[in-house]
Design a protein around this motif. Structure first.
Motif, short mmCIF file in Angstrom:
data_model
loop_
_atom_site.label_atom_id
_atom_site.label_comp_id
_atom_site.label_asym_id
_atom_site.label_seq_id
_atom_site.Cartn_x
_atom_site.Cartn_y
_atom_site.Cartn_z
N TRP A 117 3.20 10.61 -24.04
CA TRP A 117 2.50 12.27 -25.51
C TRP A 117 1.95 10.76 -26.27
CZ3 TRP A 117 2.84 16.83 -24.11
CH2 TRP A 117 3.75 17.53 -22.54
N PRO A 118 0.78 10.82 -26.38
CA PRO A 118 -0.39 10.75 -27.29
C PRO A 118 0.00 11.47 -28.74
CG PRO A 118 -1.93 10.67 -25.46
CD PRO A 118 -0.35 11.52 -25.29
N THR A 119 -1.00 10.93 -29.51
CA THR A 119 -1.35 11.70 -31.18
C THR A 119 -2.24 12.91 -30.75
OG1 THR A 119 -0.63 9.79 -32.15
CG2 THR A 119 -1.26 11.72 -33.72
N GLY A 120 -1.16 14.33 -31.14
CA GLY A 120 -1.89 15.33 -30.90
C GLY A 120 -2.29 15.79 -29.70
N SER A 121 -0.91 15.29 -28.49
CA SER A 121 -1.75 16.13 -27.82
C SER A 121 -0.52 17.51 -27.38
CB SER A 121 -0.77 14.34 -26.18
OG SER A 121 0.35 14.56 -26.90
N ILE A 122 1.07 17.17 -27.94
CA ILE A 122 1.29 18.77 -28.22
C ILE A 122 0.61 19.71 -29.07
CG2 ILE A 122 3.60 19.76 -29.64
CD1 ILE A 122 4.64 16.96 -29.10
N SER A 123 -0.11 20.25 -30.07
CA SER A 123 -1.16 20.46 -30.40
C SER A 123 -1.81 21.34 -29.73
CB SER A 123 -1.74 19.99 -31.68
OG SER A 123 -0.74 19.89 -32.94
N THR A 124 -2.94 20.09 -28.76
CA THR A 124 -3.58 20.35 -27.53
C THR A 124 -3.13 21.32 -26.72
OG1 THR A 124 -4.71 18.08 -27.80
CG2 THR A 124 -4.99 19.30 -26.23
N LEU A 125 -2.16 21.11 -26.21
CA LEU A 125 -0.85 21.95 -25.41
C LEU A 125 -0.68 22.87 -25.20
CD1 LEU A 125 0.05 21.44 -21.99
CD2 LEU A 125 2.38 20.51 -23.26
N GLN A 126 -0.47 23.21 -26.48
CA GLN A 126 0.00 24.68 -28.03
C GLN A 126 -1.19 25.48 -26.90
OE1 GLN A 126 1.24 23.45 -30.89
NE2 GLN A 126 4.11 23.42 -29.95
N ASP A 127 -2.52 24.93 -27.66
CA ASP A 127 -4.20 25.30 -27.68
C ASP A 127 -4.17 26.17 -26.58
OD1 ASP A 127 -3.96 25.27 -30.09
OD2 ASP A 127 -4.98 23.72 -30.27
N CYS A 128 -3.93 25.37 -25.45
CA CYS A 128 -4.52 25.97 -24.34
C CYS A 128 -3.17 26.72 -23.53
CB CYS A 128 -3.96 24.02 -23.31
SG CYS A 128 -4.16 25.00 -21.23
N PHE A 129 -2.53 26.40 -23.89
CA PHE A 129 -1.18 28.00 -23.46
C PHE A 129 -1.64 29.36 -23.77
CE2 PHE A 129 2.21 24.86 -22.79
CZ PHE A 129 1.97 24.49 -20.88
N VAL A 167 -3.29 16.11 -20.59
CA VAL A 167 -3.06 15.99 -22.23
C VAL A 167 -2.07 14.74 -22.09
CG1 VAL A 167 -3.26 18.17 -23.10
CG2 VAL A 167 -0.77 17.67 -22.73
N THR A 168 -1.28 13.92 -21.01
CA THR A 168 -0.61 13.44 -21.41
C THR A 168 -1.12 11.45 -20.46
OG1 THR A 168 0.50 13.87 -19.00
CG2 THR A 168 1.41 14.38 -21.42
N VAL A 169 -0.68 10.83 -20.89
CA VAL A 169 -0.92 9.28 -19.96
C VAL A 169 0.17 8.92 -19.24
CG1 VAL A 169 -2.07 7.04 -20.36
CG2 VAL A 169 -2.54 9.10 -22.36
N SER A 170 -0.65 8.70 -18.15
CA SER A 170 0.88 8.11 -17.02
C SER A 170 0.39 6.42 -17.75
CB SER A 170 0.53 8.43 -15.80
OG SER A 170 0.86 9.86 -15.83
N LYS A 171 1.54 5.15 -17.08
CA LYS A 171 1.51 4.36 -17.31
C LYS A 171 2.67 3.85 -16.72
CE LYS A 171 4.90 3.49 -21.93
NZ LYS A 171 5.50 2.70 -23.07
N THR A 172 2.93 2.34 -16.16
CA THR A 172 3.76 2.08 -15.15
C THR A 172 5.30 1.24 -15.74
OG1 THR A 172 2.72 1.61 -13.99
CG2 THR A 172 4.47 0.57 -13.67
N ILE A 173 6.05 1.36 -16.07
CA ILE A 173 7.30 0.55 -16.96
C ILE A 173 7.95 -0.23 -16.28
CG2 ILE A 173 7.01 2.47 -19.08
CD1 ILE A 173 9.76 3.40 -17.88
N THR A 174 9.16 -1.14 -16.34
CA THR A 174 10.27 -1.85 -15.38
C THR A 174 11.64 -1.63 -15.72
OG1 THR A 174 8.29 -3.72 -15.40
CG2 THR A 174 10.94 -3.77 -14.72
N THR A 175 12.73 -0.68 -15.30
CA THR A 175 13.16 -0.88 -15.37
C THR A 175 14.42 -1.72 -14.92
OG1 THR A 175 13.84 0.30 -13.35
CG2 THR A 175 12.90 1.79 -15.80
N ARG A 176 15.86 -2.04 -15.56
CA ARG A 176 16.44 -2.97 -14.56
C ARG A 176 17.83 -2.08 -14.54
NH1 ARG A 176 12.94 -5.94 -17.74
NH2 ARG A 176 12.16 -7.99 -17.42
N SER A 177 18.68 -3.01 -14.00
CA SER A 177 19.93 -1.87 -13.08
C SER A 177 20.93 -2.42 -14.63
CB SER A 177 20.25 -2.84 -12.36
OG SER A 177 20.49 -3.70 -12.42
N ASN A 178 20.81 -3.20 -15.67
CA ASN A 178 21.81 -2.53 -16.48
C ASN A 178 20.85 -2.15 -18.07
OD1 ASN A 178 19.86 -4.59 -17.28
ND2 ASN A 178 21.10 -5.78 -17.96
N GLN A 179 20.36 -1.72 -17.34
CA GLN A 179 19.25 -0.78 -18.57
C GLN A 179 19.93 0.50 -18.60
OE1 GLN A 179 15.54 -1.46 -18.37
NE2 GLN A 179 15.01 0.81 -20.23
#
Length: 214
Positions: A117-129, A167-179
């Motif tokens: 959620w970038p800065t200001g994305s929540i306010s943008t989503l509220q305005d949309c609703f 309003v959000t940005v998708s990104k790829t993260i790496t998760t490990r079994s002990n995380q």
């Protein structure tokens, strides 16, 4: 006294075995372990240690004699390997390598898609609703005097999902079994700050970071 200690601490002890147990929490420890128990065991020459413990050293250390014996209560817990002499010692040394493989080495990392959620994305989503005519979803799902709840619910949730994707940005993260799930980027940053303050000897900063982690 030895019998009482063994009876309250372990089931494989005998009156011929004496040991001391230390419970500790090392600074660096695999996340799947919470604590470590260290046992100092004394086995008199007259005792038969193999009745209670498992021996891991099976090679000679000086001539044909095996001097240092590694014992545990778990079979095949360690793999013993010979190492060079320490200083002017008259016998070689032994390295006990744990047979246990941490979870991080047993399974490969997994790539996952997450939304940020970038800065200001929540306010943008509220305005949309606020600008949305929610009645149109009910009208579209109405047939006569009845409302198709499944169609109504699906259309509303799909619209909300689209607004979130906008309003959000998708990104790829790496998760490990002990995380752990609670090990977020914010927590990792605090842990890094704690370690830096500890190494620098900054007691004020260390206390501040520890309070935030509590």
């Amino acid at each position: 006294m030895v019998q009482e200690l063994c009876a309250s601490s372990s089931s494989f002890c005998s009156s011929l075995v004496e040991y001391m147990t230390v419970r500790c929490r090392p600074f660096y420890l695999p996340q799947e372990f919470t604590t470590v128990f260290i046992f100092g065991v004394y086995i008199p020459p007259s005792a038969n240690a193999k009745e209670a413990l498992c021996e891991h050293v099976d090679f000679a250390m000086r001539g044909t004699n095996t001097l240092d014996l590694g014992y545990t209560n778990i079979p095949s817990a360690y793999r013993a390997e010979p190492r060079p002499h320490l200083g002017y010692s008259d016998h070689i040394s032994v390295m006990l390598i744990p047979a246990y493989r941490p979870l991080i080495r047993c399974s490969k990392p997994v790539l996952k898609q997450v939304k940020t959620w970038p800065t200001g994305s929540i306010s943008t989503l509220q305005d949309c609703f606020e600008c949305t005519d929610w009645n149109m979803f009910r009208e579209a799902a109405t047939n006569g005097n009845s409302i198709n709840l499944e169609e109504y619910t699906t259309s509303v949730t799909s619209y909300i999902g689209k607004c979130i994707d906008d309003v959000t940005v998708s990104k790829t993260i790496t998760t490990r079994s002990n995380q752990k799930l609670w090990m977020t980027a914010e927590v990792r940053a605090l842990l890094k700050s704690r370690d830096s303050a500890f190494r620098a000897g900054d007691k004020t900063a260390l206390k501040t970071v520890r309070d935030k982690l509590s």
